[in-house]
Design an enzyme around this catalytic site. Structure first.
Site, mmCIF file in Angstrom:
data_model
loop_
_atom_site.group_PDB
_atom_site.id
_atom_site.type_symbol
_atom_site.label_atom_id
_atom_site.label_comp_id
_atom_site.label_asym_id
_atom_site.label_seq_id
_atom_site.Cartn_x
_atom_site.Cartn_y
_atom_site.Cartn_z
ATOM 1 N N TYR A 34 -8.518 32.311 43.199
ATOM 2 C CA TYR A 34 -9.708 31.764 42.512
ATOM 3 C C TYR A 34 -9.316 31.205 41.134
ATOM 4 O O TYR A 34 -9.707 30.078 40.782
ATOM 5 C CB TYR A 34 -10.746 32.884 42.384
ATOM 6 C CG TYR A 34 -12.067 32.478 41.801
ATOM 7 C CD1 TYR A 34 -13.025 31.813 42.568
ATOM 8 C CD2 TYR A 34 -12.389 32.780 40.473
ATOM 9 C CE1 TYR A 34 -14.251 31.455 42.031
ATOM 10 C CE2 TYR A 34 -13.613 32.437 39.928
ATOM 11 C CZ TYR A 34 -14.540 31.773 40.705
ATOM 12 O OH TYR A 34 -15.763 31.425 40.171
ATOM 13 N N ALA A 87 -6.413 30.184 40.117
ATOM 14 C CA ALA A 87 -5.582 28.976 40.279
ATOM 15 C C ALA A 87 -6.459 27.774 40.618
ATOM 16 O O ALA A 87 -6.262 26.675 40.088
ATOM 17 C CB ALA A 87 -4.537 29.205 41.374
ATOM 18 N N ILE A 134 -21.992 35.365 35.295
ATOM 19 C CA ILE A 134 -23.354 34.847 35.484
ATOM 20 C C ILE A 134 -24.010 35.589 36.655
ATOM 21 O O ILE A 134 -23.375 35.786 37.703
ATOM 22 C CB ILE A 134 -23.315 33.320 35.811
ATOM 23 C CG1 ILE A 134 -22.450 32.553 34.793
ATOM 24 C CG2 ILE A 134 -24.729 32.751 35.888
ATOM 25 C CD1 ILE A 134 -22.911 32.574 33.361
HETATM 26 P P1 NAI Z 1 -23.200 31.171 44.999
HETATM 27 O O1 NAI Z 1 -22.325 31.818 46.016
HETATM 28 O O2 NAI Z 1 -24.478 31.838 44.626
HETATM 29 O O3 NAI Z 1 -23.525 29.661 45.417
HETATM 30 C C1 NAI Z 1 -22.507 28.800 45.867
HETATM 31 C C2 NAI Z 1 -23.106 27.768 46.802
HETATM 32 O O4 NAI Z 1 -22.027 26.958 47.290
HETATM 33 C C3 NAI Z 1 -23.764 28.405 48.033
HETATM 34 O O5 NAI Z 1 -25.016 27.812 48.284
HETATM 35 C C4 NAI Z 1 -22.775 28.125 49.152
HETATM 36 O O6 NAI Z 1 -23.376 28.018 50.434
HETATM 37 C C5 NAI Z 1 -22.165 26.807 48.684
HETATM 38 N N1 NAI Z 1 -20.889 26.540 49.325
HETATM 39 C C6 NAI Z 1 -19.880 27.401 49.574
HETATM 40 N N2 NAI Z 1 -18.890 26.789 50.238
HETATM 41 C C7 NAI Z 1 -19.266 25.494 50.384
HETATM 42 C C8 NAI Z 1 -18.665 24.363 50.999
HETATM 43 N N3 NAI Z 1 -17.458 24.426 51.585
HETATM 44 N N4 NAI Z 1 -19.331 23.183 50.990
HETATM 45 C C9 NAI Z 1 -20.571 23.092 50.416
HETATM 46 N N5 NAI Z 1 -21.178 24.138 49.825
HETATM 47 C C10 NAI Z 1 -20.544 25.325 49.807
HETATM 48 O O7 NAI Z 1 -22.256 30.977 43.725
HETATM 49 P P2 NAI Z 1 -22.616 30.740 42.174
HETATM 50 O O8 NAI Z 1 -22.424 32.023 41.474
HETATM 51 O O9 NAI Z 1 -23.876 30.001 42.040
HETATM 52 O O10 NAI Z 1 -21.383 29.818 41.756
HETATM 53 C C11 NAI Z 1 -21.468 28.408 41.658
HETATM 54 C C12 NAI Z 1 -20.183 27.888 41.053
HETATM 55 O O11 NAI Z 1 -19.985 28.488 39.765
HETATM 56 C C13 NAI Z 1 -18.930 28.231 41.884
HETATM 57 O O12 NAI Z 1 -18.012 27.168 41.816
HETATM 58 C C14 NAI Z 1 -18.375 29.435 41.156
HETATM 59 O O13 NAI Z 1 -17.006 29.595 41.364
HETATM 60 C C15 NAI Z 1 -18.701 29.096 39.715
HETATM 61 N N6 NAI Z 1 -18.731 30.223 38.817
HETATM 62 C C16 NAI Z 1 -19.623 31.259 39.017
HETATM 63 C C17 NAI Z 1 -19.619 32.325 38.133
HETATM 64 C C18 NAI Z 1 -20.560 33.478 38.281
HETATM 65 O O14 NAI Z 1 -20.426 34.443 37.515
HETATM 66 N N7 NAI Z 1 -21.519 33.447 39.193
HETATM 67 C C19 NAI Z 1 -18.666 32.400 37.015
HETATM 68 C C20 NAI Z 1 -17.794 31.270 36.910
HETATM 69 C C21 NAI Z 1 -17.845 30.220 37.785
#
Ligand code: NAI
Length: 252
Positions: free
Chosen positions: A160, A162, A193
């Site tokens: 993650y 990387a 978050i």
């Molecule tokens: P989440 O898991 O609640 O939402 C992610 C969304 O992306 C989901 O609706 C999922 O179905 C979709 N998704 C997953 N694989 C996919 C694919 N191959 N194609 C299209 N859609 C896809 O995650 P969250 O927490 O909202 O995270 C959003 C972004 O923020 C991510 O990139 C995550 O790495 C990043 N992030 C989140 C943090 C946190 O604390 N929640 C902290 C730092 C970064």
């Protein structure tokens, strides 16, 4: 502060992984400022339908598309469909992401490949597909969702971290390539978050994160969406190639 005009009137935004979590909050935030919004997610499921309905309730054009952001062909197809339906793309938010955590000693090749494909290759896929239309418009804002662990690393998240560090290199390179066409590219590095992605963390891990955060709380999806709105709008017209930490001061 109540603005007398909306910041994104007439603009079209694409948000990947927009059915829930941070992506959904960004989609709604941009729509509140007048943007028409296309969200993509893995499936056209209840989450996607709910977000689509909330976008429509804000009086903008809003549509959800099923598309795997990790797949190059899928991405080309969905972006063509979005351009057909909306006529333009001004803002791209590369938000789709997953975790498959584990100690390096036990991490499998599948865990590595899946995270790099969904988190990093997706950014290449969507930027490639969207860039010609932004190039023609001589304007655009691309926002890539990195993470504080992409800046500082994290035990048990080598894959993650990387992928998120790769996004930073990509962002800075794209900013340098696209600057002459007034296409800006920036990254957001959220800290801890509250979303479904982090809801599964054990209580002691959540507490230890909170103890490390100067603002002593987890961030909300709205905290991240506000920074995305800034980067999407002309408020940030002279900002490109930057990484903005949204982490309650954790990463200073
Ligand atoms: P989440 O898991 O609640 O939402 C992610 C969304 O992306 C989901 O609706 C999922 O179905 C979709 N998704 C997953 N694989 C996919 C694919 N191959 N194609 C299209 N859609 C896809 O995650 P969250 O927490 O909202 O995270 C959003 C972004 O923020 C991510 O990139 C995550 O790495 C990043 N992030 C989140 C943090 C946190 O604390 N929640 C902290 C730092 C970064």
């Amino acid at each position: 502060m109540q603005l007398k005009y909306r910041l994104l009137e007439g603009k079209t935004a694409v948000v990947t992984g927009g059915a829930r979590g941070i992506g959904k909050a960004i989609a709604l935030k941009l729509a509140l400022q007048g943007a028409n919004v296309a969200i993509t997610d893995l499936a056209y499921d209840d989450n996607a339908k709910a977000t689509e309905a909330e976008l429509a309730a804000l009086g903008v054009q809003g549509r959800a598309y099923a598309s795997n952001a990790a797949k190059y062909e899928d991405t080309q197809n969905v972006v063509n469909e979005i351009i057909h339906d909306f006529g333009r793309i001004d803002i791209l938010v590369n938000n789709a992401g997953i975790t498959k955590d584990g100690a390096l000693k036990r991490m499998t090749e599948d865990q590595w490949d899946a995270v790099i494909a969904v988190n990093l290759k997706s950014v290449f896929n969507f930027t490639k597909a969207v860039q010609p239309v932004m190039w023609k418009q001589s304007a655009g804002s691309i926002i890539n969702m990195s993470s504080v662990v992409g800046v500082s690393g994290n035990a048990n998240q080598a894959n993650y971290s990387a992928s998120k560090a790769g996004i930073i290199g990509f962002t800075k390179s794209a900013a340098k390539e696209f600057g002459t066409r007034n296409i800006r590219c920036n990254a957001i590095a959220p800290g801890f978050i509250e979303t479904e992605m982090t809801a599964t963390l054990p209580e002691e891990v959540r507490k230890s994160w909170n103890d490390k955060i100067p603002l002593h709380r987890a961030g909300s999806t709205d905290d991240v969406a506000n920074v995305a709105l800034f980067l999407a709008s002309e408020l940030s017209s002279y900002v490109t190639g930057q990484v903005i930490n949204v982490c309650g001061g954790m990463n200073t």
